[in-house]
Design a protein around this motif. Structure first.
Motif, PDB file in Angstrom:
ATOM      1  N   SER A 191     -59.842  54.612 -25.715  1.00 26.52           N
ATOM      2  CA  SER A 191     -59.888  54.762 -24.121  1.00 26.52           C
ATOM      3  C   SER A 191     -60.129  53.613 -23.370  1.00 26.52           C
ATOM      4  O   SER A 191     -60.992  52.522 -24.121  1.00 26.52           O
ATOM      5  CB  SER A 191     -60.566  55.948 -23.596  1.00 26.52           C
ATOM      6  OG  SER A 191     -61.719  55.362 -23.684  1.00 26.52           O
ATOM      7  N   ALA A 231     -62.512  53.111 -21.069  1.00 24.92           N
ATOM      8  CA  ALA A 231     -63.890  52.901 -21.008  1.00 24.92           C
ATOM      9  C   ALA A 231     -64.552  52.450 -22.356  1.00 24.92           C
ATOM     10  O   ALA A 231     -65.297  51.865 -22.267  1.00 24.92           O
ATOM     11  CB  ALA A 231     -64.137  54.383 -20.809  1.00 24.92           C
ATOM     12  N   SER A 232     -63.853  52.969 -23.479  1.00 28.45           N
ATOM     13  CA  SER A 232     -64.726  52.542 -24.665  1.00 28.45           C
ATOM     14  C   SER A 232     -64.412  51.031 -25.009  1.00 28.45           C
ATOM     15  O   SER A 232     -64.867  50.233 -25.411  1.00 28.45           O
ATOM     16  CB  SER A 232     -63.839  53.457 -25.617  1.00 28.45           C
ATOM     17  OG  SER A 232     -64.244  54.511 -25.737  1.00 28.45           O
ATOM     18  N   THR A 233     -63.045  50.752 -24.318  1.00 26.84           N
ATOM     19  CA  THR A 233     -62.789  49.175 -24.581  1.00 26.84           C
ATOM     20  C   THR A 233     -63.883  48.414 -23.770  1.00 26.84           C
ATOM     21  O   THR A 233     -64.241  47.560 -24.319  1.00 26.84           O
ATOM     22  CB  THR A 233     -61.253  48.829 -23.890  1.00 26.84           C
ATOM     23  OG1 THR A 233     -60.536  49.902 -24.495  1.00 26.84           O
ATOM     24  CG2 THR A 233     -60.921  47.727 -24.365  1.00 26.84           C
ATOM     25  N   SER A 234     -63.939  48.661 -22.589  1.00 25.67           N
ATOM     26  CA  SER A 234     -64.809  48.068 -21.782  1.00 25.67           C
ATOM     27  C   SER A 234     -66.220  47.905 -22.445  1.00 25.67           C
ATOM     28  O   SER A 234     -66.926  47.128 -22.471  1.00 25.67           O
ATOM     29  CB  SER A 234     -65.023  48.699 -20.496  1.00 25.67           C
ATOM     30  OG  SER A 234     -65.905  47.964 -19.791  1.00 25.67           O
ATOM     31  N   ARG A 235     -66.519  49.246 -22.819  1.00 31.45           N
ATOM     32  CA  ARG A 235     -68.150  49.237 -23.517  1.00 31.45           C
ATOM     33  C   ARG A 235     -68.122  48.428 -24.746  1.00 31.45           C
ATOM     34  O   ARG A 235     -69.122  47.429 -25.017  1.00 31.45           O
ATOM     35  CB  ARG A 235     -68.491  50.492 -23.588  1.00 31.45           C
ATOM     36  CG  ARG A 235     -68.932  51.221 -22.682  1.00 31.45           C
ATOM     37  CD  ARG A 235     -69.551  52.713 -23.121  1.00 31.45           C
ATOM     38  NE  ARG A 235     -68.375  53.474 -23.750  1.00 31.45           N
ATOM     39  CZ  ARG A 235     -67.882  54.690 -22.939  1.00 31.45           C
ATOM     40  NH1 ARG A 235     -68.327  54.828 -21.770  1.00 31.45           N
ATOM     41  NH2 ARG A 235     -66.876  55.268 -23.459  1.00 31.45           N
ATOM     42  N   ARG A 273     -64.325  45.504  -8.974  1.00 31.04           N
ATOM     43  CA  ARG A 273     -65.240  46.701  -9.203  1.00 31.04           C
ATOM     44  C   ARG A 273     -66.708  46.509  -9.186  1.00 31.04           C
ATOM     45  O   ARG A 273     -67.581  47.071  -8.632  1.00 31.04           O
ATOM     46  CB  ARG A 273     -65.053  47.188 -10.734  1.00 31.04           C
ATOM     47  CG  ARG A 273     -65.944  48.126 -11.156  1.00 31.04           C
ATOM     48  CD  ARG A 273     -65.633  49.538 -10.535  1.00 31.04           C
ATOM     49  NE  ARG A 273     -67.033  50.035 -10.207  1.00 31.04           N
ATOM     50  CZ  ARG A 273     -67.470  51.455 -10.593  1.00 31.04           C
ATOM     51  NH1 ARG A 273     -66.586  51.939 -11.357  1.00 31.04           N
ATOM     52  NH2 ARG A 273     -68.690  51.632 -10.710  1.00 31.04           N
TER      53      ARG A 273
END
Lengths: 336, 336
Positions: A10, A12-16, A50
């Motif tokens: 996802s 989200a995971s990519t960003s993290r 953001r």
DNA sequence: CGGCACTCTGGAAACGTTTCCAGAGAAGTT
DNA sequence: AACTTCTCTGGAAACGTTTCCAGAGTGCCG
């Protein structure tokens, strides 16, 4: 980011994963690999939107060509770059009005902070700065009472040091070539000269001021011609204090035209301790106002502010100090 | 924008009204009034995100302290500011590797274009530039074959002009103080000197090259000391060509140390036609490479590219031209 | 073996614009 | 009077990220 979904995870995971916060080893490896494969680097704009951070600070001056401002710019860049900040160079324009416009334009949020060194200041500008939606640091005069962060230097005291030095080496008839009085530095330096020469301890015979149209070599040359032509009855000037290294160079050129030797016939001091003064022949005795230090301090102040708002406005003062060189050397040595 | 809904209209209309496109008079007035009341100015980040335009260009050089780059920066700012563009100052770092990193970082899209003047260039850099996601314009050597927009100047020819001038005023034993040969300008200027002095038309007796560690006054001073100490059998040097104004100033200082008079005993030429050379004593004969012109041209090129991609890569060449001043004056006139 | 805590992941919202699209109303034409 | 054209407006999507929230899985402790 959809590109990095090549890793099959996802957003989200990519960003993290890319930030290394709260992601498993395997996830990190996987995402990093996919990112490297695609030559991906996160979009600065999306990120800024953001995070409400642009990672940019602006540096605004009237004339970026002035060596003093270049030194400040370099110092600012050195301080902020390691923190991932970029520097945007802006022009305040010639008048205080355009400077106010600039400060107001900060509302569009293209930078996280501003370092500005205005030549002239008025109430509208002070007010605009106080209302500014991002931290503003002023390099120039202290704005403590106004509750604005500022980095200042006591150029009046610096001028006093120059005068004291000239008196100490035995000069008695001292001229002063200043820039426009309606500028912050011009006014301060006039105050400094007047104070130093009217003090009880002053051992000079005669003083006189000539005003240049701006702070350039050409203006200094013109002003020095006028000054040296005046030739008071007390006898010819034996020293000239210039409000600026560029003006000082103009003074030296004018002295050359009249066949005067510097420093033998005429000692000359500048101010700002610029590279150009250091390499000039004769090298220039100058009052350093710590341009690089002021830039660094201002940058640190801005960085602190964007970090989180420390409450009270802070003032940093950089002490001036005299650097003696050939243009006031007591015995003419290698100074050709 | 929700703030501007105080006007009681939709976001869409607000945007249109503020841009004056396709909105009725009453709508425009109403929105403008509300905006003024709230002191609103549109958020640059949101706008950038949507428009895929940052309205920023970057200018990257190794050392922003160098007067040549300052001149370029000023010119670039002058050209792009009226188009609503800001200028971000960046450092390429000392090595070509960090420059490549910089170009790669363009992927994060914080800027719409880049103007870069690399001291050194290699294949990796050329490749990175070609792959860059935003327009890149190189100031330096021409990269026509590589299909990269560039603004160049024939500094080799410029050096030829300096040599020709010295020969013309009767100088025969000419030294050359160059900077590092592994830099683009250093290499070009060496080629220029070698070509000029080995040409059939060359009427000089003797030439010799000394290499400075970098393009600064201090390095020029050191190199000139070495050069002048060599003193060929043919007789002492009567002229020195310097690859740079700063180096030239170092040469003049070295001449002063040896009691040589410039230009009588030793004529000296610089290159770049900088402010510092103009005001120096003696004022410096220098080959102008049109720094400001190159900056302007590069800025225009970038602006054209972001407008819309004209297909072929473009090259702009700025012709060098010699500016004769006191440091090569044939009869010593007012030169102090 | 059940429950609890902990680690990790994905969905979704939010940041503030601009612009496409459709629709409403007015104006003009036949 | 009906139809077309034109002008203007609002809804909604999209730009690319970060982060809150909830849920799933795993390990540990009682």
């Amino acid at each position: 980011m959809q590109v990095a979904e090549r890793a099959g995870v996802s957003l989200a995971s990519t960003s993290r994963a890319l930030h290394g916060t709260g992601a498993s080893r395997t996830m990190v490896d996987r995402v990093r690999a996919a990112a490297a494969e695609l030559g991906y680097s996160p979009d600065a704009i999306g990120r800024s939107l953001r995070m409400k951070r642009t990672f940019q600070v602006a540096f605004a001056v009237a004339d970026i060509g002035n060596p003093v401002y270049v030194e400040m710019l370099t110092a600012i860049h050195e301080v902020v770059a390691p923190h991932g900040y970029r520097v945007v160079v802006m022009s305040t324009g010639p008048t205080v009005g355009t400077t106010v416009d600039l400060v107001r334009s900060l509302g569009s949020g293209f930078v996280d902070g501003l370092i500005v060194s205005p030549l002239r200041t008025d109430d509208a500008l002070v007010e605009a700065i106080r209302q500014a939606p991002v931290p503003v640091v002023v390099i120039g005069r202290s704005l403590e009472k106004q509750g604005i962060d500022s980095v200042s230097t006591d150029s009046a005291a610096g001028l006093g040091q120059a005068v004291a030095h000239l008196v100490e080496i035995g000069r008695r008839r001292i001229g002063f070539v200043n820039g426009p009085l309606d500028t912050t530095p011009g006014a301060a330096r006039q105050r400094g000269f007047d104070a130093a020469t009217s003090a009880a301890a002053f051992a000079g015979d005669h003083t006189e001021t000539e005003r240049a149209d701006d702070f350039t070599v050409a203006a200094g040359l013109a002003a020095a011609r006028r000054l040296l032509a005046r030739d008071p009855e007390a006898g010819p000037f034996d020293a000239v204090v210039a409000a600026n290294d560029l003006l000082a160079i103009g003074v030296i050129r004018a002295a050359g035209e009249l066949g005067l030797s510097v420093p033998r016939d005429l000692a000359v001091t500048g101010m700002d301790d610029t590279e150009i003064g250091r390499v000039f022949q004769p090298s220039l005795t100058s009052v350093s106002l710590g341009s690089a230090d002021r830039g660094r301090a201002a940058a640190q102040l801005v960085l602190d502010r964007v970090g989180d708002a420390v409450e009270p406005a802070r003032q940093i003062a950089i002490g001036p100090h005299l650097v003696v060189r050939e243009s006031t050397a007591t015995q003419e040595k290698s100074a050709r």
